[in-house]
Design an enzyme around this catalytic site. Structure first.
Site, PDB file in Angstrom:
ATOM      1  N   GLY A  54       0.823  -1.202   0.000  1.00 23.79           N
ATOM      2  CA  GLY A  54       0.000   0.000   0.000  1.00 23.79           C
ATOM      3  C   GLY A  54       0.853   1.246   0.000  1.00 23.79           C
ATOM      4  N   GLY A  56      -0.628   4.567   0.059  1.00 19.60           N
ATOM      5  CA  GLY A  56      -1.374   5.760   0.441  1.00 19.60           C
ATOM      6  C   GLY A  56      -0.543   6.571   1.410  1.00 19.60           C
ATOM      7  CG  LEU A  57      -1.962  10.281   3.058  1.00 20.30           C
ATOM      8  CD1 LEU A  57      -2.862  11.154   3.912  1.00 20.30           C
ATOM      9  CD2 LEU A  57      -0.873  11.122   2.422  1.00 20.30           C
ATOM     10  CG  HIS A 280     -18.624  10.893   6.227  1.00 19.03           C
ATOM     11  ND1 HIS A 280     -19.352  12.044   6.006  1.00 19.03           N
ATOM     12  CD2 HIS A 280     -17.336  11.294   6.404  1.00 19.03           C
ATOM     13  CE1 HIS A 280     -18.538  13.087   6.037  1.00 19.03           C
ATOM     14  NE2 HIS A 280     -17.316  12.659   6.283  1.00 19.03           N
ATOM     15  NE  ARG A 345     -16.242  12.314   9.710  1.00 18.84           N
ATOM     16  CZ  ARG A 345     -15.165  12.048   8.997  1.00 18.84           C
ATOM     17  NH1 ARG A 345     -14.719  10.806   8.913  1.00 18.84           N
ATOM     18  NH2 ARG A 345     -14.516  13.007   8.372  1.00 18.84           N
ATOM     19  CG  HIS A 420     -15.995   7.869   5.329  1.00 23.63           C
ATOM     20  ND1 HIS A 420     -15.555   8.155   4.053  1.00 23.63           N
ATOM     21  CD2 HIS A 420     -15.208   8.587   6.170  1.00 23.63           C
ATOM     22  CE1 HIS A 420     -14.543   9.016   4.123  1.00 23.63           C
ATOM     23  NE2 HIS A 420     -14.303   9.278   5.391  1.00 23.63           N
ATOM     24  NE  ARG A 454     -11.414   8.410  10.226  1.00 23.75           N
ATOM     25  CZ  ARG A 454     -11.687   9.490   9.486  1.00 23.75           C
ATOM     26  NH1 ARG A 454     -11.232  10.672   9.850  1.00 23.75           N
ATOM     27  NH2 ARG A 454     -12.424   9.384   8.405  1.00 23.75           N
TER      28      ARG A 454
END
Length: 656
Positions: A54, A56-57, A280, A345, A420, A454
């Protein structure tokens, strides 16, 4: 381990503990652990190899950081470019406790907001570390050239997000994830140019290699040629994101999947809190039964937009501009006056569902029910002017208009909750190491920092914290024992893993069924959304488990995979992922069934206050549920990690 099955579904094993977690003053624990962790000298790092799954960030930052340190890194990703990782879809911002707005923010306040937002189901040590390194993330990204929004005088700007009463979210218009990913990508490509990182694009991890109890590599399929490759290393890092696509309809990209972490789970990595999924509140509502994904509208819109529904059900079909102010119910502002539209959320999502269940939803009807509420910008446009609203949210407004054909500057947006993010993931200790030595897990793929819910703008924070600051300081402690003995191609454990994966692919290709993979995935997603979605009940979860088992049995007998294995074959890719989703979905339902309380994103209908809020039971469930895979056809084993709070007091959340 209990000999008898609990509720006929699972067994309970020995308690688990985080042996790496330091003790002492909260603000000194991370520094203490960094000092105690063993080091690897620069000359020895060149002898060690790490696989990162992976980019991603979390994965991109981690691979770049490990490459910069001198390790030999192989980075695997299924996209054609690391820039296409799903992190680009995170629009709204990234939290950091810098107190630029002078509104009394601090590291401790970010820590407390995150613990409270997660409904007191996260570890204190991990969350404080996350808050502590948050400020460094912003400095790192500014140095990389990330174009954060700035005030007129040139200082970085901030805005608020749900669950907090301060402005601590740094943003780049509505493209924050994309801009942060470009920063991590350029760091990654610098190391690729330097030769410390080797990139494997269009490769999908299909299994974890565990030899002598240690993670030693991965089995990966070249998605273009179909070639199955064995890749070995001294350690493996999984940063493959979450598993929200088990629901079929979600805000995740269609390619997002849970296979990397699930295959690791089957090899011995415990899975933490699988039932904790986030709904979300700010997504474009579903428009039809043939839809394949949902689109997220950034939570940042809740800074200025006002959420409402008509007070009277008979007004739901009217043009919203024709409904006078006195006939509008700004229900979040009414129910939660202190936080208003910026409640967390999970709370905003449940209240939107409640309004629609009352018959006051707006927009097109799906299965006879209108599932939508208004997000109205008329007041901020009048207050700030259209130009300023456009400067803050223009690209989001443009995206909404392209998708719906409606101009949000003139007509209120319609939004509704959607799957989400997943707070659950592979269980890791303070060092981010799983229960398999040598397997580290970063970002959304692990369970560690968010508890049962989160807070907005914390996903980018955790991903970059893990990749840039945590993993590079903890993986050394494990690699200090390396290099590990080379794995022979004749190793019996390795050959068994290779055969298992080849047999699985051969089964799919030879199985001459008459149903597509997508049809099974869609049906599974409907079961999950209906019974393990925004509200769960004992009866519903038990029904879902039975339905999933029946559908999984039919899947293995009746799925049809077209094409050939030795070529580009998306049907084969999806078949493997959906097979994993069936097993993961069942475990999610078992976890949700065993947790007889409501907390954060896990809302049990049998456990709520008189006002309909989540009702926790701290005397029974203040623990992490870490699940062990016991084998095909065997009941999973539950291990409990007690959550002991020394610095905050557990209490029922209130945002009123």
């Amino acid at each position: 381990m209990t000999e008898t099955l609990i509720q006929g579904l699972y067994r309970e094993g020995e308690a688990i503990a985080d042996a790496k977690a330091p003790q002492g003053p909260l603000e000194k624990r991370w520094e203490q652990r960094k000092f105690e962790a063993r080091l690897v000298n620069p000359a020895n790092r060149r002898k060690l190899s790490v696989i990162v799954v992976g980019t991603g960030l979390a994965g991109g930052a981690g691979a770049a950081s490990l490459g910069e340190m001198g390790y030999n890194v192989k980075a695997f990703f299924y996209q054609d470019s690391a820039r296409r990782a799903h992190s680009i879809a995170a629009q709204g911002g990234i939290n950091a406790a810098k107190n630029y707005k002078n509104d009394n923010d601090s590291t401790y306040r970010l820590f407390y907001d995150t613990i409270k937002g997660g409904d007191f189901r996260a570890r204190e040590s991990n969350v404080y570390r996350l808050a502590e390194v948050s400020a460094n993330i912003i400095d790192q990204c500014v140095a990389q050239g990330v174009p954060f929004a700035r005030e007129y005088g040139g200082l970085l700007d901030n805005r608020s997000f749900g669950g907090v009463q301060v402005s601590r979210t740094f943003y780049a218009r509505g493209q924050t994830g994309q801009q942060l990913l470009i920063g991590a990508y350029q760091a990654l490509m610098r190391q690729a140019k330097a030769g410390t990182v080797e990139l494997f694009s269009r490769h999908e991890m299909i299994d974890l290699i565990v030899i002598d109890g240690r993670a030693r590599g991965i089995i990966a399929r070249d998605m273009v040629t179909g070639e199955i490759g064995t890749h070995l290393a001294d350690a493996v890092v999984i940063a493959s994101g979450g598993y929200g696509n088990v629901f079929f309809l979600s805000t995740n990209a269609m390619g997002c999947n849970g296979s990397a972490i699930w295959r690791a789970h089957r090899r011995g990595a415990f899975f933490g809190n699988p039932c904790y999924t986030q709904i979300h509140p700010t997504c474009i509502p579903q428009h039809g039964t043939s839809q394949s994904k949902l689109t997220l509208m950034s939570e940042s819109l809740r800074n200025d937009g006002r959420i409402w529904v008509p007070k009277k059900a008979e007004d739901t079909k009217k043009d919203p501009r024709d409904i006078p102010e006195e006939d509008r119910d700004y229900y979040l502002e009414r129910i939660y006056p202190s936080f208003g539209n910026l409640v967390p959320r999970d709370i905003a999502s449940r209240q939107a569902k409640n309004m629609c269940d009352e018959g006051r939803g707006v927009g097109p009807e799906i299965d006879g029910v209108a599932r939508g509420v208004y997000l109205d910008f008329a007041e901020p446009i009048q207050r700030m002017g259209k130009a300023q609203v456009s400067a803050k949210y223009g690209n989001l407004f443009d995206m909404y208009e392209r998708i719906t054909g409606e101009n949000p500057y003139e007509v209120p947006m319609r939004i509704y909750p959607a799957v989400h993010y997943t707070m659950g993931g592979l269980w890791v200790d303070y060092d981010l190491q799983s229960t398999i030595p040598g397997l580290f897990v970063a970002g959304e793929a692990n369970f560690s920092d968010h508890g049962a819910n989160r807070l907005g703008a914390s996903a980018l924070m955790q991903g970059l914290a893990d990749g840039y600051f945590v993993l590079p300081n903890t993986i050394n402690d494990y690699l200090a024992d390396g290099p590990f003995p080379a794995v022979s191609t004749d190793n019996e454990e390795l050959k068994a893993i290779q055969k298992e994966n080849n047999d699985r692919i051969e089964h799919f290709m030879a199985n001459n069924g008459n149903r597509s993979v997508d049809s099974f995935h869609k049906e599974l997603g409907q079961i999950m959304w209906e019974y393990c979605g925004m509200e769960r009940t004992e009866a519903g979860l038990k029904k879902a488990i039975g339905m999933i088992r029946e559908l999984r049995e039919e899947f293995w007998k009746n799925v049809r995979v077209t094409g050939r294995a030795n070529e580009l074959n998306q049907a084969l890719e999806k078949a493997g992922r959906v097979a994993d989703f069936f097993e993961l979905g069942e475990l999610m339902c078992i976890d949700a069934l065993h947790r007889e309380e409501s907390c954060g994103g896990h809302f049990r209908g049998e456990s709520q206050t008189e006002e309909g809020e989540a009702l926790r039971h701290d005397d029974k469930f203040a623990y992490v549920a870490a699940w062990e895979f016991a084998g095909d056809g065997e009941a999973p084993v539950l291990h409990k990690e007690d959550l002991n709070y020394e610095f905050v007091h557990m209490k029922q959340r209130s945002y009123k």
